[in-house]
Design an enzyme around this catalytic site. Structure first.
Site, PDB file in Angstrom:
ATOM      1  N   LYS A   1       0.831  -1.200   0.000  1.00  8.60           N
ATOM      2  CA  LYS A   1       0.000   0.000   0.000  1.00  8.60           C
ATOM      3  C   LYS A   1       0.867   1.252   0.000  1.00  8.60           C
ATOM      4  O   LYS A   1       0.551   2.249  -0.636  1.00  8.60           O
ATOM      5  CB  LYS A   1      -0.879  -0.048   1.260  1.00  8.60           C
ATOM      6  CG  LYS A   1      -1.855   1.077   1.379  1.00  8.60           C
ATOM      7  CD  LYS A   1      -2.761   0.842   2.569  1.00  8.60           C
ATOM      8  CE  LYS A   1      -3.614   2.060   2.847  1.00  8.60           C
ATOM      9  NZ  LYS A   1      -4.441   1.909   4.041  1.00  8.60           N
ATOM     10  N   ARG A   2       1.971   1.154   0.716  1.00  5.28           N
ATOM     11  CA  ARG A   2       2.839   2.325   0.872  1.00  5.28           C
ATOM     12  C   ARG A   2       3.630   2.611  -0.402  1.00  5.28           C
ATOM     13  O   ARG A   2       3.757   3.752  -0.832  1.00  5.28           O
ATOM     14  CB  ARG A   2       3.786   2.069   2.052  1.00  5.28           C
ATOM     15  CG  ARG A   2       4.436   3.280   2.638  1.00  5.28           C
ATOM     16  CD  ARG A   2       5.105   2.925   3.967  1.00  5.28           C
ATOM     17  NE  ARG A   2       5.827   1.663   3.903  1.00  5.28           N
ATOM     18  CZ  ARG A   2       7.072   1.530   3.443  1.00  5.28           C
ATOM     19  NH1 ARG A   2       7.720   2.571   3.011  1.00  5.28           N
ATOM     20  NH2 ARG A   2       7.655   0.342   3.428  1.00  5.28           N
TER      21      ARG A   2
END
Ligand code: GLU
Length: 548
Positions: free
Chosen positions: A296-297
């Protein structure tokens, strides 16, 4: 121990029986034999990602290929993670990709007979089932504080044994009725724990529809079922809900495999059959030559918003997902180029269990093929709708130039070797935006062998002889003439043979024209583009380049 009494003092307000829920509220569904019931159970965290879509797609195919039911259940038992508006995002995102639920928590309210479809509204149900397990001696209240649990953990670490609440360490397992009553009278907080019958050595076998037969360690921990606020943990809610909502296949990410033993034992403690588990592989990507999980990052392409913001066509994303979902899909597609994706028989056995590789370049290539099959009128509408949501500033020019845009998108799309230029809306607009004066800019430079002065000379000659009514052959003959008269080979192959004899070849001359007209070194057929742009715009751009 009088378990019945214990259950009564813990849950004095629960009057229903589990039979009531099983027989009257959530009876067996009336579906054709073999119909599968699947659910998507996202937590409303505001972030919906490719993994959700991937799983939802499996759910949807399993249900709809078998005349079953696909529903949406919102798993909102964790207050801290709840984000306002998430449910709308989940539903509208999945809808965008063509996934529609038959029942569940939907935009117009809840639809279906197996609700509530928000777990936060099912507290009463969970409590009834927890009460039942207490009555059976398979669950008990635990009053341990954080400090006490920490103390247990410390001791376990010192003794070099497994940490957790189990066996002799589970100190409230044998709590007396009197003590429970006293602590309740003192308003002490408690959780309800499951009383495990498993051992640290024990194993069991289970068939996973994607992974095949698994032999895994059984659960031996007295996990929490109900938290101090009476709200269930994922483990307990999963078992109770999927049983009552008559789910036949649970499709979820492989991160749940490690807690499968807990779920298996809770199902068993009720005497229920567990659903068919389908643990999907993580979505991976290649990064610097190594495979790693999408994050996600680090990876914006993990969020579904990425595809909607850029205007990926849902049909292309569906097509791509099927290629990573089922290993035989691409072969099927070659044999059935015109069929709808729904005609493909999706199977769990053909799913990868070792990490599905996600590749944005491959998706983009698939977009090119899929968009080629969609009419340019339809692409125009798609582009316009996308602009209305994501790029409002171009709505007006798209609307005012509808026919020209459709023509620009159509150039070179027919014939044996159709061009495959179009991928997603943002890119499509960039592909044609030179047409609009406010977006037109010179992006590429003239060929290296032609300096600015020479370019201006060639453009002046081109403008002088330009006749908008020339057909394609006449037009190209004129370029050849300009080339030949100015020291350029009229044919590229002549230049290749004797490069020293020429300044360049006819292609260099047409590149100069192309760059002056649309600002780029590559594009579909320039004669066709000129016809769409119209004489006035063509002359104006040439003049601008000459007088620059
Ligand atoms: N609420 C869980 C999640 O968001 C769903 C897991 C499941 O499908 O059982 O990951």
């Amino acid at each position: 121990m009088d378990y019945k009494k214990l259950a009564e003092i813990l849950f004095p307000n629960v009057k229903e029986t589990i039979e009531y829920y099983e027989n009257e509220v959530f009876p067996q569904r009336k579906l054709p034999a073999g119909a599968k019931v699947t659910r998507l159970g996202p937590s409303p965290t505001g972030f919906i990602h490719l993994g959700n879509l991937y799983g939802a797609f499996v759910d949807e195919r399993l249900a709809h290929q078998s005349e079953g039911v696909f529903f949406l259940r919102i798993e909102d038992t964790d207050e801290k993670r709840k984000v306002e508006g998430s449910v709308e995002i989940i539903i509208s995102s999945l809808k965008y990709f063509g996934l529609n639920f038959d029942e569940g928590a939907l935009l117009d309210g809840e639809i279906g007979n197996y609700g509530p479809y928000y777990q936060s509204n099912r507290a009463k149900i969970y409590q009834c089932f927890a009460k039942y397990l207490v009555e059976q001696g398979r669950a008990y209240p635990c009053f341990c504080t954080e400090e006490e649990l920490e103390e247990i953990r410390k001791q376990q670490t010192e003794e070099n044994v497994n940490t957790g609440y189990y066996g002799k360490w589970a100190k409230d397992r044998n709590i007396t009725l009197d003590e429970v009553q006293t602590r309740l009278n003192n308003n002490e907080e408690f959780v309800i724990r499951f009383k495990s019958m498993g051992t640290e050595e024990g194993t069991f076998e289970i068939e996973d529809a994607i992974r095949g037969k698994l032999s895994i360690h059984e659960n031996y921990q007295d996990v929490v079922m109900l938290k101090t606020n009476g709200i269930p943990t994922y483990h307990f809610a999963h078992v109770v809900d999927d049983h009552l909502m008559r789910v036949t296949h649970v499709v979820r990410g492989e991160e749940w495999l490690s807690t499968l033993p807990i779920h298996y034992e809770i199902f068993k403690s009720f005497g229920w059959e567990h659903p068919v588990y389908c643990h999907t592989a993580h979505l991976m990507k290649m990064d610097d030559g190594a495979k790693r999980k999408l994050s996600k990052r680090k990876d914006p392409e993990l969020g579904l918003g990425f595809y909607m913001d850029l205007g990926y066509h849902p049909a292309a994303v569906r097509e791509y997902l099927l290629t990573i979902l089922n290993s035989n899909y691409e072969e099927w597609r070659i044999q059935n180029p015109e069929s709808s994706t729904d005609d493909f028989e999706f199977t769990l056995e053909k799913m990868s269990n070792s990490g599905a590789l996600f590749d944005l370049d491959k998706l983009n290539n698939i977009c090119k093929d899929v968009l080629l099959k969609i009419s340019t009128e339809e692409i125009y509408e798609f582009l316009l709708n996308w602009a209305k949501e994501h790029k409002n500033e171009i709505v007006e020019i798209l609307e005012n130039n509808k026919q020209s845009v459709i023509k620009l998108l159509s150039v070179g799309r027919s014939g044996d070797k159709p061009r495959k230029d179009l991928m997603y809306c943002q890119q499509i607009f960039e592909f044609i935006n030179y047409f609009f004066d406010e977006y037109f800019e010179i992006v590429d430079s003239y060929p290296e062998n032609i300096n600015a002065e020479e370019a201006k000379k060639l453009l002046a000659l081109y403008l002088e002889t330009y006749n908008h009514t020339d057909d394609q052959t006449q037009w190209f003959e004129k370029i050849r003439t300009i080339a030949a008269e100015n020291g350029y080979a009229a044919k590229p192959k002549d230049y290749k043979k004797n490069p020293d004899l020429y300044k360049g070849h006819v292609g260099d001359v047409s590149s100069v024209v192309r760059i002056a007209l649309i600002g780029r070194a590559t594009s579909p057929d320039i004669w066709e583009l000129q016809q769409i742009m119209g004489e006035e715009k063509v002359r104006r751009r040439l003049e601008k380049a000459i007088n620059n």
